[in-house]
Design an enzyme around this catalytic site. Structure first.
Site, PDB file in Angstrom:
ATOM      1  N   GLU A 226       0.906  -1.170  -0.071  1.00 10.11           N
ATOM      2  CA  GLU A 226       0.102   0.072  -0.039  1.00 10.11           C
ATOM      3  C   GLU A 226       0.932   1.117  -0.092  1.00 10.11           C
ATOM      4  O   GLU A 226       1.732   1.431   1.035  1.00 10.11           O
ATOM      5  CB  GLU A 226      -0.856   0.084   1.149  1.00 10.11           C
ATOM      6  CG  GLU A 226      -1.843  -0.977   1.216  1.00 10.11           C
ATOM      7  CD  GLU A 226      -2.796  -0.961  -0.102  1.00 10.11           C
ATOM      8  OE1 GLU A 226      -2.969   0.177  -0.424  1.00 10.11           O
ATOM      9  OE2 GLU A 226      -3.557  -1.984  -0.471  1.00 10.11           O
ATOM     10  N   CYS A 260      -1.938   8.917   3.638  1.00  8.05           N
ATOM     11  CA  CYS A 260      -2.150   8.535   2.189  1.00  8.05           C
ATOM     12  C   CYS A 260      -3.212   8.915   1.298  1.00  8.05           C
ATOM     13  O   CYS A 260      -3.207   9.210   0.412  1.00  8.05           O
ATOM     14  CB  CYS A 260      -1.874   7.051   2.094  1.00  8.05           C
ATOM     15  SG  CYS A 260      -3.013   5.912   3.082  1.00  8.05           S
TER      16      CYS A 260
HETATM   17  P1  NAD Z   1       8.689   4.992   3.661  1.00 11.43           P
HETATM   18  O1  NAD Z   1       8.384   4.387   2.251  1.00 11.43           O
HETATM   19  O2  NAD Z   1       9.863   5.894   3.722  1.00 11.43           O
HETATM   20  O3  NAD Z   1       9.008   3.809   4.721  1.00 11.43           O
HETATM   21  C1  NAD Z   1       8.056   2.881   4.965  1.00 11.43           C
HETATM   22  C2  NAD Z   1       8.691   1.616   5.637  1.00 11.43           C
HETATM   23  O4  NAD Z   1       9.721   1.052   4.866  1.00 11.43           O
HETATM   24  C3  NAD Z   1       9.675   2.128   6.974  1.00 11.43           C
HETATM   25  O5  NAD Z   1       9.703   1.097   7.852  1.00 11.43           O
HETATM   26  C4  NAD Z   1      11.000   2.193   6.315  1.00 11.43           C
HETATM   27  O6  NAD Z   1      12.176   1.956   7.171  1.00 11.43           O
HETATM   28  C5  NAD Z   1      10.912   0.990   5.319  1.00 11.43           C
HETATM   29  N1  NAD Z   1      11.961   0.870   4.457  1.00 11.43           N
HETATM   30  C6  NAD Z   1      12.855   1.871   3.630  1.00 11.43           C
HETATM   31  N2  NAD Z   1      13.400   1.426   2.827  1.00 11.43           N
HETATM   32  C7  NAD Z   1      13.114   0.076   2.624  1.00 11.43           C
HETATM   33  C8  NAD Z   1      13.814  -0.884   1.959  1.00 11.43           C
HETATM   34  N3  NAD Z   1      14.597  -0.784   0.867  1.00 11.43           N
HETATM   35  N4  NAD Z   1      13.077  -2.345   1.999  1.00 11.43           N
HETATM   36  C9  NAD Z   1      12.273  -2.721   2.974  1.00 11.43           C
HETATM   37  N5  NAD Z   1      11.778  -1.703   3.809  1.00 11.43           N
HETATM   38  C10 NAD Z   1      12.436  -0.387   3.761  1.00 11.43           C
HETATM   39  O7  NAD Z   1       7.392   5.608   3.893  1.00 11.43           O
HETATM   40  P2  NAD Z   1       6.932   6.640   5.335  1.00 11.43           P
HETATM   41  O8  NAD Z   1       7.760   8.087   4.895  1.00 11.43           O
HETATM   42  O9  NAD Z   1       7.356   5.830   6.590  1.00 11.43           O
HETATM   43  O10 NAD Z   1       5.630   6.830   5.111  1.00 11.43           O
HETATM   44  C11 NAD Z   1       4.774   7.704   4.220  1.00 11.43           C
HETATM   45  C12 NAD Z   1       4.350   7.357   3.047  1.00 11.43           C
HETATM   46  O11 NAD Z   1       3.620   6.055   3.244  1.00 11.43           O
HETATM   47  C13 NAD Z   1       3.580   8.150   1.987  1.00 11.43           C
HETATM   48  O12 NAD Z   1       4.041   8.057   0.894  1.00 11.43           O
HETATM   49  C14 NAD Z   1       2.245   7.604   2.360  1.00 11.43           C
HETATM   50  O13 NAD Z   1       1.312   7.902   1.132  1.00 11.43           O
HETATM   51  C15 NAD Z   1       2.493   6.330   2.399  1.00 11.43           C
HETATM   52  N6  NAD Z   1       1.146   5.450   3.293  1.00 11.43           N
HETATM   53  C16 NAD Z   1       0.379   4.750   2.497  1.00 11.43           C
HETATM   54  C17 NAD Z   1      -0.738   4.290   3.070  1.00 11.43           C
HETATM   55  C18 NAD Z   1      -1.614   3.190   2.322  1.00 11.43           C
HETATM   56  O14 NAD Z   1      -2.214   2.476   3.003  1.00 11.43           O
HETATM   57  N7  NAD Z   1      -1.908   3.473   1.153  1.00 11.43           N
HETATM   58  C19 NAD Z   1      -1.033   4.343   4.306  1.00 11.43           C
HETATM   59  C20 NAD Z   1      -0.311   5.359   5.103  1.00 11.43           C
HETATM   60  C21 NAD Z   1       0.901   5.813   4.584  1.00 11.43           C
END
Ligand code: NAD
Length: 454
Positions: A226, A260
């Site tokens: 997501e 999001c």
């Molecule tokens: P992010 O993608 O920076 O991080 C998400 C998670 O992934 C964190 O735990 C991070 O440490 C981990 N991560 C980072 N690089 C990785 C890799 N290479 N492999 C595996 N894991 C890795 O996102 P964020 O800044 O924490 O959250 C904000 C984003 O989340 C926004 O784009 C928002 O729209 C989205 N979001 C989506 C939903 C949904 O349900 N569609 C809900 C909430 C937030």
């Protein structure tokens, strides 16, 4: 040793937690232990799994106030929303406690004997989560994972480490050891988890989500991702303008636009000038400031980088001819004033890319078709809102919206916890989560045929 340091966005000098990051070797060991625990858990009767989840729910409910304050402190979520999120996490746990009793298969007509399907847990689930719903997202992934007989390993966002570690403490003792584990860390820990688990559910940005989906595909494990959004709210000429303005102001700016599903584009059919004025008033009327204070709806953004991204996007929008209806006033710390921008072309950055903060654009459309075409002209497809008093027409537009969720006369943000949730296009892949949809992801189906030989 790498450490994870999480600070409070409203008081960046306040270190909420400073914990060691989980190394790849520690991740692999945690998954080995989780698999052993999971094999026993899968054989535990549904009645016992239901009781365990119910007692986890009680454990969280007993700490409602403490969890709310921790969330306000760690991610700057306004207190009212933070309390709502804790209540939501408790409700999700109670809901999945009951889902343990749902049917796990179907029978089919058989020429001889018996033909049926039965759903089985998939094993050790890697759950990679963002910071913006620090309790609800880990819980809405872990609760169905556990209910259907899996182990759950949560890799929280570094910016939400304290909330996740507290969740682990509150779960401990209610489910078997090693069945639910929190693994603090950043990208390296997340990558290591994807390398060893049996399935992965990710929520976060599109860039990372696509990497996770590709890594999972290489390993042949199921992945559900997501990701971001650029959700549009469409205001039709027959809408109740005052209701639409209040609803959109909240949908775009609540929790500083860091959802999001937050409205990022407002598309107005008809009198855009009057609506712009109504929206401006509603946005300026939103409580802004310390998220711990009553009535505050817009707190800070999560960190310095996030704040700079919004500031840069505003400067770029102004260079491209955009006009600020609100915003721009000076702000301290990681705060940014809610900002509405008009006069931007469809190809400008704010109309193409997600900027995760309290900022949205206002665009005018010549008719409904034009509005829907603009709303759908995006690589994202998470949520669309339509404001109108003609429900017949609204229902006919639902099919036209290229997004996983459609709201009528309600903000793009927010969805009931028992409904399937997820986006289309670059907003989501691998199937919806939450509600009954979770069964599909956290279990696999076996087809069984028994042939009578006499
Ligand atoms: P992010 O993608 O920076 O991080 C998400 C998670 O992934 C964190 O735990 C991070 O440490 C981990 N991560 C980072 N690089 C990785 C890799 N290479 N492999 C595996 N894991 C890795 O996102 P964020 O800044 O924490 O959250 C904000 C984003 O989340 C926004 O784009 C928002 O729209 C989205 N979001 C989506 C939903 C949904 O349900 N569609 C809900 C909430 C937030």
């Amino acid at each position: 040793m790498t450490r994870v340091v999480s600070t409070s966005p409203q008081r960046p000098s306040d270190v909420v937690v400073d914990a060691p990051a989980t190394s790849p070797a520690e991740v692999a060991e945690a998954v080995r232990r989780a698999r052993r625990a999971q094999r026993r858990w899968a054989r535990v009767p549904a009645t016992e799994r239901a009781v365990a989840l119910g007692s986890v729910a009680d454990s969280l409910a007993n700490q409602e106030k403490e969890l709310t304050s921790l969330m306000v402190r760690e991610v700057g979520k306004p207190a009212g929303e933070a309390a709502g999120e804790v209540a939501r996490a408790v409700a999700i746990l109670r809901y999945y406690a009951q889902q343990c009793y749902d049917p796990v298969g179907q029978t089919y007509p058989a020429s001889r004997g018996l033909s049926f399907t039965v759903r089985r847990p998939r094993g050790a689930a890697g759950l990679i989560t963002p910071w913006n719903f620090p309790l609800a997202i880990p819980v809405w992934k872990a609760a169905p994972a556990l209910a259907y007989g899996n182990a759950a390993l949560v890799k929280p966002s570094p910016d939400a480490t304290a909330c996740a570690l507290r969740l682990a403490e509150l779960v401990a003792g209610h489910v078997p050891d090693s069945l639910f584990t929190v693994l603090p860390g950043d990208a390296e820990t997340g990558r290591a988890l994807v390398d060893v688990v049996d399935l992965v559910s990710f929520t976060g940005s599109g860039a990372v989500g696509r990497r996770v989906a590709m890594a999972a595909a290489e390993r042949g494990i199921p992945a559900q991702c997501e990701m971001g959004g650029l959700s549009a709210s469409i205001v039709l000429p027959d809408a109740d303008l005052d209701h639409a303005a209040a609803s959109i102001a909240y949908g775009a700016m609540g929790f500083a636009g860091q959802k999001c599903t937050a409205t990022k584009r407002v598309i107005v059919v008809g009198d855009a000038e009057s609506f712009a004025e109504a929206l401006r008033e509603r946005v300026l009327g939103l409580g802004y400031g310390d998220p711990a204070e009553d009535g505050v709806v817009v707190g800070p953004v999560i960190n310095e980088v996030a704040r700079q991204r919004v500031v840069d996007a505003v400067a770029e929008a102004e260079r491209a001819g955009g006009r600020l209806l609100t915003g721009k006033e000076p702000a301290d710390g990681w705060f940014v004033r809610p900002t509405v921008v008009t006069g931007l072309g469809a190809q400008e950055r704010l109309n193409r890319e997600e900027v995760f903060g309290p900022i949205c654009t206002l665009i005018s459309a010549s008719n409904v078709d034009h509005a829907l075409t603009m709303a759908n002209d995006s690589t994202y497809g998470l949520a669309t809102a339509l404001y109108t008093s003609d429900l017949d027409a609204a229902l006919s537009y639902v099919d036209e919206c290229a997004s996983g969720m459609v709201k009528i006369n309600a903000p793009t943000s927010g969805v009931d916890f028992h409904l399937p949730f997820g986006g289309e296009k670059k907003s989501g892949c691998g199937g919806k989560e939450q509600g009954k949809a979770a069964l599909q992801f956290y279990t696999s189906s076996r087809t069984v045929q028994i042939v009578a030989i006499r």
